[in-house]
Design a protein around this motif. Structure first.
Motif, PDB file in Angstrom:
ATOM      1  N   ALA A  52       0.640  -1.166  -0.229  1.00  0.00           N
ATOM      2  CA  ALA A  52      -0.059  -0.035  -0.012  1.00  0.00           C
ATOM      3  C   ALA A  52       0.727   1.353   0.000  1.00  0.00           C
ATOM      4  O   ALA A  52       0.348   2.432  -0.001  1.00  0.00           O
ATOM      5  N   GLU A  53       2.189   1.124   0.096  1.00  0.00           N
ATOM      6  CA  GLU A  53       3.240   2.270   0.231  1.00  0.00           C
ATOM      7  C   GLU A  53       2.718   3.236   1.325  1.00  0.00           C
ATOM      8  O   GLU A  53       2.694   4.474   0.966  1.00  0.00           O
ATOM      9  N   ALA A  54       2.422   2.571   2.413  1.00  0.00           N
ATOM     10  CA  ALA A  54       2.064   3.165   3.482  1.00  0.00           C
ATOM     11  C   ALA A  54       3.017   3.621   4.599  1.00  0.00           C
ATOM     12  O   ALA A  54       2.806   4.142   5.488  1.00  0.00           O
ATOM     13  N   ILE A  55       4.213   3.256   4.423  1.00  0.00           N
ATOM     14  CA  ILE A  55       5.342   3.269   5.302  1.00  0.00           C
ATOM     15  C   ILE A  55       6.230   4.664   4.804  1.00  0.00           C
ATOM     16  O   ILE A  55       6.649   4.334   3.742  1.00  0.00           O
ATOM     17  N   PHE A  56       6.857   5.257   5.462  1.00  0.00           N
ATOM     18  CA  PHE A  56       7.754   6.398   5.253  1.00  0.00           C
ATOM     19  C   PHE A  56       8.681   6.555   6.220  1.00  0.00           C
ATOM     20  O   PHE A  56       8.350   6.456   7.759  1.00  0.00           O
ATOM     21  N   ALA A  57       9.890   6.701   5.950  1.00  0.00           N
ATOM     22  CA  ALA A  57      10.863   7.327   6.924  1.00  0.00           C
ATOM     23  C   ALA A  57      10.264   8.697   7.638  1.00  0.00           C
ATOM     24  O   ALA A  57       9.617   9.565   6.850  1.00  0.00           O
ATOM     25  N   GLU A  58      10.442   8.966   8.800  1.00  0.00           N
ATOM     26  CA  GLU A  58      10.204   9.848   9.450  1.00  0.00           C
ATOM     27  C   GLU A  58      10.427  11.182   8.956  1.00  0.00           C
ATOM     28  O   GLU A  58       9.535  12.141   8.834  1.00  0.00           O
ATOM     29  N   ASP A  59      11.644  11.368   8.470  1.00  0.00           N
ATOM     30  CA  ASP A  59      12.107  12.415   7.518  1.00  0.00           C
ATOM     31  C   ASP A  59      11.284  12.665   6.297  1.00  0.00           C
ATOM     32  O   ASP A  59      11.512  13.681   5.795  1.00  0.00           O
ATOM     33  N   ASP A  60      10.755  11.641   5.690  1.00  0.00           N
ATOM     34  CA  ASP A  60       9.976  11.867   4.445  1.00  0.00           C
ATOM     35  C   ASP A  60       8.588  11.813   4.568  1.00  0.00           C
ATOM     36  O   ASP A  60       7.947  11.510   3.602  1.00  0.00           O
ATOM     37  N   LEU A  61       8.086  11.872   5.627  1.00  0.00           N
ATOM     38  CA  LEU A  61       6.604  11.831   5.957  1.00  0.00           C
ATOM     39  C   LEU A  61       6.232  12.997   5.160  1.00  0.00           C
ATOM     40  O   LEU A  61       6.382  14.212   5.276  1.00  0.00           O
ATOM     41  N   PRO A  62       5.117  12.598   4.353  1.00  0.00           N
ATOM     42  CA  PRO A  62       4.303  13.867   3.978  1.00  0.00           C
ATOM     43  C   PRO A  62       3.693  14.604   4.625  1.00  0.00           C
ATOM     44  O   PRO A  62       3.303  14.256   5.738  1.00  0.00           O
ATOM     45  N   ALA A  63       3.659  15.839   4.576  1.00  0.00           N
ATOM     46  CA  ALA A  63       2.882  16.975   5.672  1.00  0.00           C
ATOM     47  C   ALA A  63       1.463  16.801   5.843  1.00  0.00           C
ATOM     48  O   ALA A  63       1.061  16.581   6.976  1.00  0.00           O
ATOM     49  N   ASP A  64       0.803  16.126   4.811  1.00  0.00           N
ATOM     50  CA  ASP A  64      -0.607  15.458   5.290  1.00  0.00           C
ATOM     51  C   ASP A  64      -0.851  14.534   5.961  1.00  0.00           C
ATOM     52  O   ASP A  64      -1.837  14.045   6.497  1.00  0.00           O
ATOM     53  N   GLN A  65       0.362  13.703   6.223  1.00  0.00           N
ATOM     54  CA  GLN A  65       0.560  12.481   7.093  1.00  0.00           C
ATOM     55  C   GLN A  65       1.169  12.733   8.372  1.00  0.00           C
ATOM     56  O   GLN A  65       1.564  11.579   9.265  1.00  0.00           O
ATOM     57  N   ALA A  66       1.496  13.858   8.763  1.00  0.00           N
ATOM     58  CA  ALA A  66       2.264  14.095  10.144  1.00  0.00           C
ATOM     59  C   ALA A  66       1.666  13.395  11.245  1.00  0.00           C
ATOM     60  O   ALA A  66       2.264  13.443  12.161  1.00  0.00           O
ATOM     61  N   GLN A  67       0.356  13.723  11.321  1.00  0.00           N
ATOM     62  CA  GLN A  67      -0.372  13.337  12.548  1.00  0.00           C
ATOM     63  C   GLN A  67      -0.144  11.784  12.799  1.00  0.00           C
ATOM     64  O   GLN A  67      -0.107  11.350  13.926  1.00  0.00           O
ATOM     65  N   PHE A  68       0.481  10.898  12.064  1.00  0.00           N
ATOM     66  CA  PHE A  68       0.575   9.661  12.101  1.00  0.00           C
ATOM     67  C   PHE A  68       1.593   9.337  12.881  1.00  0.00           C
ATOM     68  O   PHE A  68       1.929   8.029  13.573  1.00  0.00           O
ATOM     69  N   LYS A  69       2.752  10.198  13.010  1.00  0.00           N
ATOM     70  CA  LYS A  69       3.825  10.133  13.713  1.00  0.00           C
ATOM     71  C   LYS A  69       3.312   9.884  15.124  1.00  0.00           C
ATOM     72  O   LYS A  69       3.858   8.821  15.979  1.00  0.00           O
ATOM     73  N   GLN A  70       2.527  10.803  15.616  1.00  0.00           N
ATOM     74  CA  GLN A  70       1.861  10.609  16.879  1.00  0.00           C
ATOM     75  C   GLN A  70       0.739   9.404  17.055  1.00  0.00           C
ATOM     76  O   GLN A  70       1.104   8.891  18.153  1.00  0.00           O
ATOM     77  N   ILE A  71       0.248   9.150  15.991  1.00  0.00           N
ATOM     78  CA  ILE A  71      -0.620   7.907  16.177  1.00  0.00           C
ATOM     79  C   ILE A  71       0.128   6.492  16.362  1.00  0.00           C
ATOM     80  O   ILE A  71      -0.386   5.798  17.226  1.00  0.00           O
ATOM     81  N   ASN A  72       1.376   6.619  15.857  1.00  0.00           N
ATOM     82  CA  ASN A  72       2.026   5.365  15.766  1.00  0.00           C
ATOM     83  C   ASN A  72       2.451   5.259  17.106  1.00  0.00           C
ATOM     84  O   ASN A  72       2.625   4.394  17.713  1.00  0.00           O
ATOM     85  N   ALA A  73       3.109   6.530  17.781  1.00  0.00           N
ATOM     86  CA  ALA A  73       3.730   6.418  19.068  1.00  0.00           C
ATOM     87  C   ALA A  73       2.573   6.080  20.074  1.00  0.00           C
ATOM     88  O   ALA A  73       3.000   5.259  21.050  1.00  0.00           O
ATOM     89  N   GLU A  74       1.321   6.591  19.929  1.00  0.00           N
ATOM     90  CA  GLU A  74       0.348   6.299  21.110  1.00  0.00           C
ATOM     91  C   GLU A  74      -0.350   5.065  21.160  1.00  0.00           C
ATOM     92  O   GLU A  74      -0.332   4.403  21.857  1.00  0.00           O
ATOM     93  N   LEU A  75      -0.551   4.455  19.702  1.00  0.00           N
ATOM     94  CA  LEU A  75      -1.303   3.097  19.586  1.00  0.00           C
ATOM     95  C   LEU A  75      -0.154   1.903  20.020  1.00  0.00           C
ATOM     96  O   LEU A  75      -0.689   0.920  20.229  1.00  0.00           O
TER      97      LEU A  75
END
Length: 107
Positions: A52-75
Motif C-alpha cells: 500500500a506504500e503506507a510506510i515512510f521514513a520519519e524525515d520523508d513523511l508527507p505533510a498531510d500524514q504528519a499526525q501519524f507519527k503521534q498516532i503510531n507512538a500512541e497506539l
C-alpha cells in the motif's frame, strides 16, 4: 529516526512488512498497523515491502500524514506486537489508495 505507518494502511493492513522486521517493532490493531518508534532501528526493510506504500521514513513523511507519527507512538503502547504475516482483509484492495480513511481507524 523511525519509520511511520500512515493513513493508507487503514482498512488495508497488509502484513508483508511484519515479516521482514528484525526487531519486531510492528503492533497490530483491528484495522491498522503501527511502528514502535522506540524499537525501530531504521533498517529500511519494511518500507519497500508495503504493497500500500503506507510506510515512510520519519524525515520523508508527507505533510498531510504528519499526525501519524503521534498516532503510531500512541497506539504502539496499547496494541500487541505482530511478528507473522497474516492474510489480508477481504476488501483490502478496495480500500487501498482511498483518501480520508482516518475516520475509519479503529482504536
Amino acid at each position: 529516526m523511525t519509520f511511520v505507518v500512515t493513513e493508507n494502511c487503514i482498512k488495508c493492513k497488509y502484513t508483508d512488512c511484519v515479516e521482514v522486521c528484525p526487531v519486531d517493532c510492528f503492533h497490530e490493531g483491528p484495522n491498522f498497523l503501527v511502528i514502535d518508534p522506540e524499537e525501530c532501528i531504521d533498517c529500511t526493510l519494511c518500507e519497500p515491502e508495503c504493497p500500500a506504500e503506507a510506510i515512510f521514513a520519519e524525515d520523508d513523511l508527507p505533510a498531510d500524514q504528519a499526525q501519524f507519527k503521534q498516532i503510531n507512538a500512541e497506539l504502539t503502547k496499547i496494541w500487541p506486537v505482530i511478528t507473522e504475516k497474516k492474510d489480508m482483509a477481504p476488501d483490502a484492495k478496495e480500500w487501498d489508495g482511498k483518501p480520508g480513511k482516518l475516520a475509519q481507524l479503529e482504536r
